[in-house]
Design an enzyme around this catalytic site. Sequence first.
Site, PDB file in Angstrom:
ATOM      1  N   GLU A  57       0.602  -1.166  -0.083  1.00 15.77           N
ATOM      2  CA  GLU A  57       0.134  -0.006   0.031  1.00 15.77           C
ATOM      3  C   GLU A  57       1.050   1.186   0.064  1.00 15.77           C
ATOM      4  O   GLU A  57       1.800   1.358   0.599  1.00 15.77           O
ATOM      5  CB  GLU A  57      -0.911  -0.014   1.125  1.00 15.77           C
ATOM      6  CG  GLU A  57      -1.878  -0.951   1.120  1.00 15.77           C
ATOM      7  CD  GLU A  57      -2.862  -1.109   2.258  1.00 15.77           C
ATOM      8  OE1 GLU A  57      -2.576  -0.255   3.210  1.00 15.77           O
ATOM      9  OE2 GLU A  57      -3.754  -1.789   2.110  1.00 15.77           O
ATOM     10  N   ASP A 200     -10.127   8.118 -22.614  1.00 23.37           N
ATOM     11  CA  ASP A 200     -10.218   6.674 -22.350  1.00 23.37           C
ATOM     12  C   ASP A 200      -9.797   5.939 -23.482  1.00 23.37           C
ATOM     13  O   ASP A 200     -10.519   5.681 -24.426  1.00 23.37           O
ATOM     14  CB  ASP A 200     -11.304   6.216 -21.754  1.00 23.37           C
ATOM     15  CG  ASP A 200     -11.377   4.798 -21.483  1.00 23.37           C
ATOM     16  OD1 ASP A 200     -10.471   4.308 -21.861  1.00 23.37           O
ATOM     17  OD2 ASP A 200     -12.485   4.362 -21.032  1.00 23.37           O
ATOM     18  N   THR A 226      -6.447   0.630 -20.394  1.00 28.12           N
ATOM     19  CA  THR A 226      -6.154  -0.661 -19.939  1.00 28.12           C
ATOM     20  C   THR A 226      -4.717  -1.186 -20.394  1.00 28.12           C
ATOM     21  O   THR A 226      -4.448  -0.366 -21.303  1.00 28.12           O
ATOM     22  CB  THR A 226      -7.361  -1.588 -20.508  1.00 28.12           C
ATOM     23  OG1 THR A 226      -7.346  -1.554 -21.779  1.00 28.12           O
ATOM     24  CG2 THR A 226      -8.683  -1.375 -20.000  1.00 28.12           C
ATOM     25  N   ARG A 235      -3.924  -7.965 -17.602  1.00 28.70           N
ATOM     26  CA  ARG A 235      -4.882  -6.960 -17.341  1.00 28.70           C
ATOM     27  C   ARG A 235      -4.646  -5.939 -16.276  1.00 28.70           C
ATOM     28  O   ARG A 235      -3.894  -6.500 -15.241  1.00 28.70           O
ATOM     29  CB  ARG A 235      -6.062  -7.840 -16.721  1.00 28.70           C
ATOM     30  CG  ARG A 235      -6.498  -9.145 -17.509  1.00 28.70           C
ATOM     31  CD  ARG A 235      -7.688  -9.766 -16.808  1.00 28.70           C
ATOM     32  NE  ARG A 235      -8.616  -9.174 -17.854  1.00 28.70           N
ATOM     33  CZ  ARG A 235      -9.034  -9.152 -19.093  1.00 28.70           C
ATOM     34  NH1 ARG A 235      -8.463 -10.007 -19.950  1.00 28.70           N
ATOM     35  NH2 ARG A 235      -9.889  -8.703 -19.729  1.00 28.70           N
TER      36      ARG A 235
HETATM   37  N1  PLP Z   1     -12.722   1.597 -21.205  1.00 25.75           N
HETATM   38  C1  PLP Z   1     -13.027   1.223 -22.325  1.00 25.75           C
HETATM   39  C2  PLP Z   1     -13.109   2.233 -23.636  1.00 25.75           C
HETATM   40  C3  PLP Z   1     -12.913  -0.288 -22.436  1.00 25.75           C
HETATM   41  O1  PLP Z   1     -13.251  -0.537 -23.765  1.00 25.75           O
HETATM   42  C4  PLP Z   1     -13.023  -1.052 -21.273  1.00 25.75           C
HETATM   43  C5  PLP Z   1     -13.310  -2.599 -21.458  1.00 25.75           C
HETATM   44  O2  PLP Z   1     -13.777  -2.977 -22.155  1.00 25.75           O
HETATM   45  C6  PLP Z   1     -12.839  -0.387 -20.060  1.00 25.75           C
HETATM   46  C7  PLP Z   1     -12.532   0.877 -19.821  1.00 25.75           C
HETATM   47  C8  PLP Z   1     -12.786  -1.315 -18.843  1.00 25.75           C
HETATM   48  O3  PLP Z   1     -11.681  -2.115 -18.587  1.00 25.75           O
HETATM   49  P1  PLP Z   1     -11.847  -3.268 -17.763  1.00 25.75           P
HETATM   50  O4  PLP Z   1     -12.868  -4.458 -18.255  1.00 25.75           O
HETATM   51  O5  PLP Z   1     -10.425  -3.873 -17.773  1.00 25.75           O
HETATM   52  O6  PLP Z   1     -12.504  -2.865 -16.509  1.00 25.75           O
END
Ligand code: PLP
Length: 451
Positions: A57, A200, A226, A235
């Site tokens: 942590e 994202d 990710t 992952r």
């Molecule tokens: N953001 C996007 C654009 C995604 O496509 C995904 C997964 O499919 C995620 C976030 C979430 O990732 P996780 O499934 O590792 O929580």
Amino acid sequence: KISMMDDISKTDAEVFDAIKKEGVRIRDGLELIPSENYASKAVLQALGNFFNCKYSEGYPKKRYYGGNQFVDEVETLAIERAKKAFKVPHANVQPYSGSPANFAVYIATCQPGDTIMGQNLPDGGHLTHGWKASVTGQFYKSILYHVKSDGYLDLKEIRELAEKHKPKLIWVGATAYAREFPFEELGKIADSVGAYLAADIAHISGLVIAGVHKSPVPYAHIVTTTTHKTLRGPRGGIIMVTQKGLHKDPDLAYKIDRAVFPGLQGGPHDNQTAAIAVALGEELKPDFKKYAEQIVKNSKALAKSLMDNGIKLVTNGTDNHMILVDLTPFGKGNGIFIQDALEMANITVNKNTIPAEPSSPFYPSGIRLGTPAITTRGMKEKEMQLIGKWIAEIIMEVKDFELPEDKEERAKYFKKFKESLNQNKKINSIKKDVVVLCRKFPLYPGMGVLR
Ligand code: PLP
């Protein structure tokens, strides 16, 4: 040697058996789910060792537990490699996965009840961008934007919604969008209303590192990804703060780190951190650029082959690793039939909603395909042409199956459908061809489990 496979084969026959069967499934099948990839053996070794056992942590040099000197080394390596690969001043590599990374962004930038904006889920957006089934659509007032009827993002609507609702946070990025994201335009919209822009790039981060997709870094305040999709790691998740983000709020990096720990998570998964460091190390080598370029070449070749064989695609093509097939010319709610029929021939895809979905997210009218995993196997344009033809042929075999309106009827109908798949000569013959092709592009050579 840090391979643990030999031991599990002796100590837990049941789990080992499942691992072995999964090995055979991936050996003999075409993996076309765009969010999946095959991490290298080095990444899998970094994941499968005693870094799994440590508690850490906190952050490097600021831990709550002792014994973290070597964890500090790998976490620092992962952070520095992420900063170098994405050209950002701050990176947090501890999020357990993409969804917790996105949740941490809310915690760092918003109060519960604040207004946020994101892409509508049936239009390709991710659950965590404010969809009602996710807590992000419940704890925050989410305003969802759409794509136009041509499948491209509706910038006019995004601008109008932002001006009207003055969100605190705007998301750009999606889970089913085959075109380049207009980061620059979204950056301007966010700036004009004083919102944070979070990009994202979970799906496209490998392409961004390689320069095959435009980077959001000059335009967004925060970038999340990710680590297991085009990034080809374990992952996991990474949150980055850009120079623009630090300019808007000099405390933003600190707020992100506090949001991840102690805001949302406890001890980081140190084995996952080590594996992220390995994956990023691979990405910083010149070969990765060639790989990422090939992903897009393959995606375009597969899209062309599908269209040449009479299949309709959302936006009529692709700019990235992903292809969205619009199955509405054959009916609605039929994605599940096509997914099952392709699976019968060892071709794995996922059913997906399409823009202006006429059915529902449970029974959508499209399928989503992607080329990251088959490109990792070494397949190129020639194979894409063949795969596109097979997919089109299988779609034609089952295109007349349509979801019954009556829910009671559905179970019987699905049973009949499965029986017809088993007897379908064309699908069975394509399956044989798929196995022959896959064996020419072996995965994980030398790992006994795949024998
Ligand atoms: N953001 C996007 C654009 C995604 O496509 C995904 C997964 O499919 C995620 C976030 C979430 O990732 P996780 O499934 O590792 O929580």
